[in-house]
Motif scaffolding. Sequence first.
Motif, PDB file in Angstrom:
ATOM      1  N   LYS A 318      46.829  94.064  31.766  1.00 58.96           N
ATOM      2  CA  LYS A 318      48.030  93.414  32.343  1.00 58.96           C
ATOM      3  C   LYS A 318      47.674  92.297  33.333  1.00 58.96           C
ATOM      4  O   LYS A 318      48.559  91.651  33.900  1.00 58.96           O
ATOM      5  N   LEU A 319      46.392  92.102  33.588  1.00 56.62           N
ATOM      6  CA  LEU A 319      46.017  91.066  34.561  1.00 56.62           C
ATOM      7  C   LEU A 319      46.436  89.694  34.054  1.00 56.62           C
ATOM      8  O   LEU A 319      46.359  89.420  32.852  1.00 56.62           O
ATOM      9  N   THR A 320      46.867  88.842  34.981  1.00 57.24           N
ATOM     10  CA  THR A 320      47.244  87.491  34.564  1.00 57.24           C
ATOM     11  C   THR A 320      45.977  86.647  34.450  1.00 57.24           C
ATOM     12  O   THR A 320      45.076  86.705  35.306  1.00 57.24           O
ATOM     13  N   VAL A 321      45.909  85.886  33.389  1.00 57.06           N
ATOM     14  CA  VAL A 321      44.701  85.099  33.099  1.00 57.06           C
ATOM     15  C   VAL A 321      45.118  83.647  32.924  1.00 57.06           C
ATOM     16  O   VAL A 321      46.076  83.364  32.193  1.00 57.06           O
ATOM     17  N   GLY A 322      44.434  82.734  33.587  1.00 55.90           N
ATOM     18  CA  GLY A 322      44.764  81.325  33.360  1.00 55.90           C
ATOM     19  C   GLY A 322      44.504  80.443  34.555  1.00 55.90           C
ATOM     20  O   GLY A 322      43.415  80.469  35.134  1.00 55.90           O
ATOM     21  N   SER A 323      45.535  79.724  34.963  1.00 58.58           N
ATOM     22  CA  SER A 323      45.338  78.689  35.974  1.00 58.58           C
ATOM     23  C   SER A 323      45.573  79.212  37.389  1.00 58.58           C
ATOM     24  O   SER A 323      46.519  79.981  37.619  1.00 58.58           O
ATOM     25  N   PRO A 324      44.782  78.745  38.346  1.00 59.18           N
ATOM     26  CA  PRO A 324      45.055  79.106  39.750  1.00 59.18           C
ATOM     27  C   PRO A 324      46.359  78.486  40.246  1.00 59.18           C
ATOM     28  O   PRO A 324      46.925  78.935  41.238  1.00 59.18           O
ATOM     29  N   GLU A 325      46.850  77.477  39.541  1.00 55.97           N
ATOM     30  CA  GLU A 325      48.092  76.826  39.995  1.00 55.97           C
ATOM     31  C   GLU A 325      49.283  77.762  39.871  1.00 55.97           C
ATOM     32  O   GLU A 325      50.296  77.559  40.527  1.00 55.97           O
TER      33      GLU A 325
END
Length: 483
Positions: A318-325
Amino acid sequence: MASNVSELTTYMAYLEGEWKKSSSGETIAIQSPYLRQTIGYVQAVTQDEVDDAITAAHNAQKEWAGLSLSARGEYLDRWADELVKNSEEIAQAIMQEVGKGFKDAQKEVVRTADLIRYTVQEALHMHGESLRGDGFPGGDQKKIGIVERAPLGVVLAIAPFNYPVNLAASKIAPALMVGNAVIFKPATQGSISGIKMIEALDKTGLPKGLLSLTTGRGSVIGDYLVEHKGINMISFTGGSSTGRHLSKQTTMIPLVLELGGKDPAIVCDDADLDVAVSSIMNGAFSYSGQRCTAIKRVLVNERVADELVSRLKAKVEKLTVGSPEVDSTIVPLIDDKSADFVQGLIDDALAKNATLVTGNKRENNLIYPTLLDNVTEDMDVAWIEPFGPVLPVIRVKSDDEAIEIANKSEFGLQASVFTQDIDRALAVARQVEAGTVQINGRTERGPDHFPFLGVKASGMGVQGIHHSLLSMSRERVTVLNLK
Ligand SMILES: NC(=O)C1=CN([C@@H]2O[C@H](COP(=O)(O)OP(=O)(O)OC[C@H]3O[C@@H](n4cnc5c(N)ncnc54)[C@H](OP(=O)(O)O)[C@@H]3O)[C@@H](O)[C@H]2O)C=CC1
């Protein structure tokens, strides 16, 4: 929070109180780890400029040390105010430069302002001591020793990329507060954030020359700075191999090293698994595991291992993966080389029959969170710090076995122990070789007024506000011999 990198800035170095182009005529391009493009340029400072900065620092330090503690504190309090005022802009720089989630980057700035203010208050409230000569056999009561703290001179502060503002300020603030001058060498990837932080300090009207910011590759100016005769103390945070190298380069000056770790989470068979799972998740995966204090291995009692792994798997997926923005927990790693390194550890473990519970997916330098079960001692991931989002689970039969494996590591930064039995927790905590053991909580440096230290290959000396003030100053003993 949209990124705008259309206009690239060439940042100046802060030398002898002026923002200057380096006479080298060379700049270093700073690549954003997630935008995968250059976001600005910093100066490649020369050795001659280092010499001049250190001379200026010595000159400015004498007058600075003569100021009252509260006068020095006023500069630092103004610095904290400026950081808070500019927190959006500084956080934006941190996010773009090291790929930290925007909210976490903002927290880093505010935490830094709090750290600076606490440093001022701590220094104002520290007091020396006096000793009577007749306290020792044959001593004379007319002899009175007065022990004060005195500055060391010029402190070299070298910071890593992952907390480019906080870990730099946690050296600069105590160094200045006790009356030193500072040469600040930021991590190259972290220089723009460091420059923004020093812009805030410059706005306080800090005396010229008291602090210089020397940007440049550690491999090019690092040794020169470290070996420089004008440096009186070094406070370094970074990788263990760099730290070991530094300890060989320096002679007869105080050195504080905060280095890497392989922090274990020891999960006993009576642990509250809700607490263990949420602490491990947060400890292992925030900022993609790019924290020295990240949980980097789980040593779980085999009686609760299936349950723990299954609960971790559900959370990892369930962790969100992608941009720090958009504040993803899992963000691209600092560079491709680091991602290759983490991938190599995963590949080695899988080749040696670790169980892939979830993960092992990669897009450039973005490594998806990876959970490995049945990790054994022959696998590199059992011992090596990944600085990435991979968590190995090692199953153990007893607390003693967990302690044995925990202590076999060359590192000793922190450890966590999860159990509902406080006597058992203390028994484990007292046997684990680590600077700090957290009971029923994640491994972490903060709160920043706690002592922070690593043992074995994780460091030398102690940080944390009070201890940094001590390590950046020395005793000055004056003896009154009364008539
Ligand atoms: N225990 C702790 O408190 C912490 C430890 N760390 C550890 O730091 C590491 C990650 O940070 P990272 O920035 O990659 O670490 P590095 O060791 O690569 O770099 C740290 C700093 O040292 C500089 N440096 C490199 N070579 C030299 C040299 N020969 N002489 C002087 N300075 C030099 C770097 O400059 P440049 O960037 O120009 O190479 C940078 O400013 C991890 O191992 C992590 O565990 C991180 C945070 C906290």
